[in-house]
Scaffold this motif. Structure first.
Motif, PDB file in Angstrom:
ATOM      1  N   LEU A 119       0.853  -1.186   0.000  1.00 44.34           N
ATOM      2  CA  LEU A 119       0.000   0.000   0.000  1.00 44.34           C
ATOM      3  C   LEU A 119       0.892   1.241   0.000  1.00 44.34           C
ATOM      4  CD1 LEU A 119      -3.040  -0.314   2.448  1.00 44.34           C
ATOM      5  CD2 LEU A 119      -3.081  -0.138  -0.024  1.00 44.34           C
ATOM      6  N   PRO A 120       0.471   2.324  -0.652  1.00 45.52           N
ATOM      7  CA  PRO A 120       1.236   3.573  -0.568  1.00 45.52           C
ATOM      8  C   PRO A 120       1.124   4.148   0.848  1.00 45.52           C
ATOM      9  CG  PRO A 120      -0.435   3.645  -2.318  1.00 45.52           C
ATOM     10  CD  PRO A 120      -0.732   2.470  -1.473  1.00 45.52           C
ATOM     11  N   CYS A 121       2.095   4.965   1.247  1.00 47.97           N
ATOM     12  CA  CYS A 121       2.077   5.543   2.591  1.00 47.97           C
ATOM     13  C   CYS A 121       2.586   6.979   2.562  1.00 47.97           C
ATOM     14  CB  CYS A 121       2.931   4.699   3.539  1.00 47.97           C
ATOM     15  SG  CYS A 121       2.980   5.324   5.230  1.00 47.97           S
ATOM     16  N   LEU A 122       1.909   7.850   3.308  1.00 49.53           N
ATOM     17  CA  LEU A 122       2.381   9.221   3.500  1.00 49.53           C
ATOM     18  C   LEU A 122       2.702   9.399   4.981  1.00 49.53           C
ATOM     19  CD1 LEU A 122       1.072  12.542   2.085  1.00 49.53           C
ATOM     20  CD2 LEU A 122       1.293  12.328   4.554  1.00 49.53           C
ATOM     21  N   ILE A 123       3.910   9.885   5.260  1.00 50.25           N
ATOM     22  CA  ILE A 123       4.326  10.108   6.650  1.00 50.25           C
ATOM     23  C   ILE A 123       4.487  11.598   6.901  1.00 50.25           C
ATOM     24  CG2 ILE A 123       6.245   9.796   8.283  1.00 50.25           C
ATOM     25  CD1 ILE A 123       6.585   6.996   7.298  1.00 50.25           C
ATOM     26  N   ALA A 124       3.890  12.063   7.998  1.00 54.32           N
ATOM     27  CA  ALA A 124       4.062  13.450   8.439  1.00 54.32           C
ATOM     28  C   ALA A 124       5.251  13.480   9.392  1.00 54.32           C
ATOM     29  CB  ALA A 124       2.793  13.923   9.146  1.00 54.32           C
ATOM     30  N   ASP A 125       6.183  14.397   9.136  1.00 49.43           N
ATOM     31  CA  ASP A 125       7.442  14.436   9.877  1.00 49.43           C
ATOM     32  C   ASP A 125       7.684  15.853  10.392  1.00 49.43           C
ATOM     33  OD1 ASP A 125      10.026  14.093  10.768  1.00 49.43           O
ATOM     34  OD2 ASP A 125      10.925  13.965   8.773  1.00 49.43           O
ATOM     35  N   ILE A 140      13.830   5.723   8.003  1.00 50.64           N
ATOM     36  CA  ILE A 140      12.381   5.517   7.850  1.00 50.64           C
ATOM     37  C   ILE A 140      12.077   4.880   6.489  1.00 50.64           C
ATOM     38  CG2 ILE A 140      10.248   6.830   7.317  1.00 50.64           C
ATOM     39  CD1 ILE A 140      10.381   6.432  10.212  1.00 50.64           C
ATOM     40  N   ALA A 141      12.729   5.402   5.426  1.00 50.88           N
ATOM     41  CA  ALA A 141      12.494   4.862   4.077  1.00 50.88           C
ATOM     42  C   ALA A 141      12.902   3.387   4.011  1.00 50.88           C
ATOM     43  CB  ALA A 141      13.278   5.672   3.042  1.00 50.88           C
ATOM     44  N   GLU A 142      14.041   3.064   4.622  1.00 52.24           N
ATOM     45  CA  GLU A 142      14.512   1.670   4.603  1.00 52.24           C
ATOM     46  C   GLU A 142      13.535   0.746   5.323  1.00 52.24           C
ATOM     47  OE1 GLU A 142      18.432   2.220   6.196  1.00 52.24           O
ATOM     48  OE2 GLU A 142      19.288   2.778   4.242  1.00 52.24           O
ATOM     49  N   VAL A 143      13.048   1.176   6.483  1.00 51.62           N
ATOM     50  CA  VAL A 143      12.096   0.352   7.240  1.00 51.62           C
ATOM     51  C   VAL A 143      10.788   0.185   6.464  1.00 51.62           C
ATOM     52  CG1 VAL A 143      10.625   0.270   9.311  1.00 51.62           C
ATOM     53  CG2 VAL A 143      13.041   0.881   9.522  1.00 51.62           C
ATOM     54  N   MET A 144      10.295   1.294   5.894  1.00 46.30           N
ATOM     55  CA  MET A 144       9.006   1.239   5.199  1.00 46.30           C
ATOM     56  C   MET A 144       9.063   0.339   3.964  1.00 46.30           C
ATOM     57  SD  MET A 144       7.182   2.908   7.234  1.00 46.30           S
ATOM     58  CE  MET A 144       5.610   3.017   6.411  1.00 46.30           C
ATOM     59  N   PHE A 145      10.170   0.403   3.217  1.00 45.89           N
ATOM     60  CA  PHE A 145      10.262  -0.432   2.008  1.00 45.89           C
ATOM     61  C   PHE A 145      10.694  -1.867   2.310  1.00 45.89           C
ATOM     62  CE2 PHE A 145      10.412   3.724  -0.218  1.00 45.89           C
ATOM     63  CZ  PHE A 145       9.419   3.483  -1.170  1.00 45.89           C
ATOM     64  N   GLU A 146      11.627  -2.039   3.266  1.00 47.53           N
ATOM     65  CA  GLU A 146      12.182  -3.377   3.526  1.00 47.53           C
ATOM     66  C   GLU A 146      11.294  -4.206   4.461  1.00 47.53           C
ATOM     67  OE1 GLU A 146      15.029  -4.411   2.138  1.00 47.53           O
ATOM     68  OE2 GLU A 146      15.834  -2.540   1.338  1.00 47.53           O
ATOM     69  N   LYS A 147      10.773  -3.586   5.523  1.00 46.39           N
ATOM     70  CA  LYS A 147      10.020  -4.338   6.533  1.00 46.39           C
ATOM     71  C   LYS A 147       8.498  -4.249   6.328  1.00 46.39           C
ATOM     72  CE  LYS A 147      13.344  -5.925   9.245  1.00 46.39           C
ATOM     73  NZ  LYS A 147      14.436  -5.034   9.292  1.00 46.39           N
ATOM     74  N   ILE A 148       8.000  -3.034   6.155  1.00 49.87           N
ATOM     75  CA  ILE A 148       6.553  -2.854   6.000  1.00 49.87           C
ATOM     76  C   ILE A 148       6.134  -3.164   4.566  1.00 49.87           C
ATOM     77  CG2 ILE A 148       4.608  -1.246   6.371  1.00 49.87           C
ATOM     78  CD1 ILE A 148       6.193  -1.784   8.931  1.00 49.87           C
ATOM     79  N   LYS A 149       7.096  -3.032   3.670  1.00 49.48           N
ATOM     80  CA  LYS A 149       6.905  -3.345   2.237  1.00 49.48           C
ATOM     81  C   LYS A 149       5.798  -2.484   1.601  1.00 49.48           C
ATOM     82  CE  LYS A 149       8.962  -7.926   2.486  1.00 49.48           C
ATOM     83  NZ  LYS A 149      10.305  -7.390   2.249  1.00 49.48           N
ATOM     84  N   VAL A 150       5.953  -1.173   1.752  1.00 49.02           N
ATOM     85  CA  VAL A 150       4.987  -0.258   1.142  1.00 49.02           C
ATOM     86  C   VAL A 150       5.218  -0.183  -0.367  1.00 49.02           C
ATOM     87  CG1 VAL A 150       4.651   1.156   3.216  1.00 49.02           C
ATOM     88  CG2 VAL A 150       6.460   1.784   1.573  1.00 49.02           C
ATOM     89  N   LYS A 151       4.187   0.248  -1.062  1.00 52.20           N
ATOM     90  CA  LYS A 151       4.255   0.380  -2.518  1.00 52.20           C
ATOM     91  C   LYS A 151       4.987   1.670  -2.901  1.00 52.20           C
ATOM     92  CE  LYS A 151       1.019   0.682  -6.426  1.00 52.20           C
ATOM     93  NZ  LYS A 151      -0.431   0.782  -6.738  1.00 52.20           N
TER      94      LYS A 151
END
Length: 394
Positions: A119-125, A140-151
């Motif tokens: 799924l796509p994700c938007l993070i407020a920082d 954050i980018a590494e965790v989101m793509f590698e672990k959470i596997k966002v689109k």
């Protein structure tokens, strides 16, 4: 509920997860919705359960079993080690905090939202653009793509999103949450990094002040959580700095029930006195009006008029009654007459979740895809994730 789901389908072609992890609370939900699906403390706790009694028949040794708790359950674990990965508005990059944040994100995606991968994700920082934020955003980018596997992943400054939630693209956003208060000038949707001013005085400091004062008044220590609830129910901002107002005749407004069932009347010294630390009640500390003035004086002369006409307050601490009128008064008395005449402080009823709501609105637009880092871009740019993040976060 059916009507809302239909509305979502017409607004956006894809569900985007919108996430805002503050020092105090993590807000998460889907784009196109008008409030987060879940709001939970940004905390993880690891408790060790003693299972020796159950297993005495089997073994004479006490067996220890570790259990992990998240959010509300985590902060209730009195004997556990509680880890808060976001402190004073910044994600901590030391080992226990990083691990806690990673676990918390997995918990939120899989268990709270119930979403699988892709799924796509938007993070407020809260962090502004610039060198200091690159390491955090890269992680954050590494965790989101590698672990959470966002689109795909988009990272936006919270202040820009808070302003966007009010339908504005120019203004001065004054964000005050649990750990940090900051004044952020936003021009055409972009935060201006060199003109952002912060102070480490926010909600947690007001709560700690109440905790101290109430402890002295009641003669026994009070829990942080109880004092946080007291703050939200009975505290307010004094109309001016000329001292605490006369006692309020409304007994209900001053009443607070302690966990043991005892109802107390909270004095004005605590109700209005504790919140004064936002306006310089602590010697040597910055104040909300000072960081606003610093931000206004740092931007170009041409832009100052736009800022003072749209001072937007946001964040949980901005929910304090009378905060916006008091800030307006302080700014009017400190600014030059040409600017003083046009000062307006905007306090939207949804300001507690302003950044999340702005993210929800933005992620519903077709422009989301243009600013997000795609999985393909991430895979191709692994050699320089920091550079990729620097180019594509706002």
């Amino acid at each position: 509920m059916e009507g809302r789901m239909e509305l979502e389908c017409t607004m956006d072609e894809q569900d985007v997860v919108v996430l805002d992890a503050g020092s105090g609370f993590l807000k998460v939900g889907f784009c196109g919705e008008d409030a987060p699906r879940a709001v939970l403390p940004t905390a993880m706790a690891t408790a060790t359960a003693d299972e020796s009694r159950e297993d005495e028949a089997v073994s004479g040794d006490a067996q220890k079993k570790s259990q992990v708790f998240y959010g509300e359950e985590a902060v209730l674990q009195e004997s556990a080690v509680i880890t808060r990965p976001v402190q004073r508005g910044e994600l901590q990059l030391s080992a226990p905090e990083k691990e806690a944040m990673e676990s918390l994100l997995e918990h939120v995606f899989r268990n709270v939202l119930g979403v699988e991968e892709d799924l796509p994700c938007l993070i407020a920082d809260t962090m502004p653009l610039g060198q200091s934020s690159y390491a955090t955003r890269q992680w954050i980018a590494e965790v989101m793509f590698e672990k959470i596997k966002v689109k795909s992943l988009a990272i936006f400054n919270t202040a820009a999103l808070s302003l966007f939630s009010t339908g504005r693209t120019r203004g001065l956003v004054v964000e005050s949450g649990e750990g940090i208060t900051q004044a952020v000038p936003v021009f055409e949707g972009y935060a201006i990094p060199h003109a952002i001013f912060k102070m480490k005085v926010a909600g947690q400091d007001i709560t700690q002040r109440i905790q101290t004062l109430m402890g002295e008044e009641l003669g026994e220590p009070q829990s942080y959580r109880t004092m946080q609830a007291l703050k939200e129910k009975v505290c307010f901002v004094a109309p001016s700095s000329s001292g605490v107002p006369a006692p309020d005749g409304d007994e209900e407004a001053r009443s607070f029930e302690l966990p043991d069932g005892k109802i107390i009347q909270v004095s004005e010294k605590i109700r209005a006195g504790a919140t004064e630390i936002l306006f310089g009640g602590v010697e040597g500390e910055a104040s909300m009006q000072k960081i606003c003035l610093d931000a206004i004086n740092t931007v170009d002369l041409d832009f100052r008029q736009d800022l003072v006409k749209s001072v937007v307050v946001a964040g949980g601490t901005s929910m304090l009654q009378n905060l916006a009128p008091r800030l307006r008064l302080e700014l009017k008395s400190a600014l030059a007459s040409d600017l003083s005449r046009t000062v307006e402080v905007v306090s939207d009823s949804q300001r507690r979740f302003a950044a999340w709501i702005g993210g929800s609105m933005f992620a519903s637009m077709s422009t989301y895809d243009q600013v997000a880092i795609t999985k393909q871009e991430y895979e191709e740019g692994k050699a320089d994730v920091r550079g990729l993040v620097a180019r594509k976060t706002f």
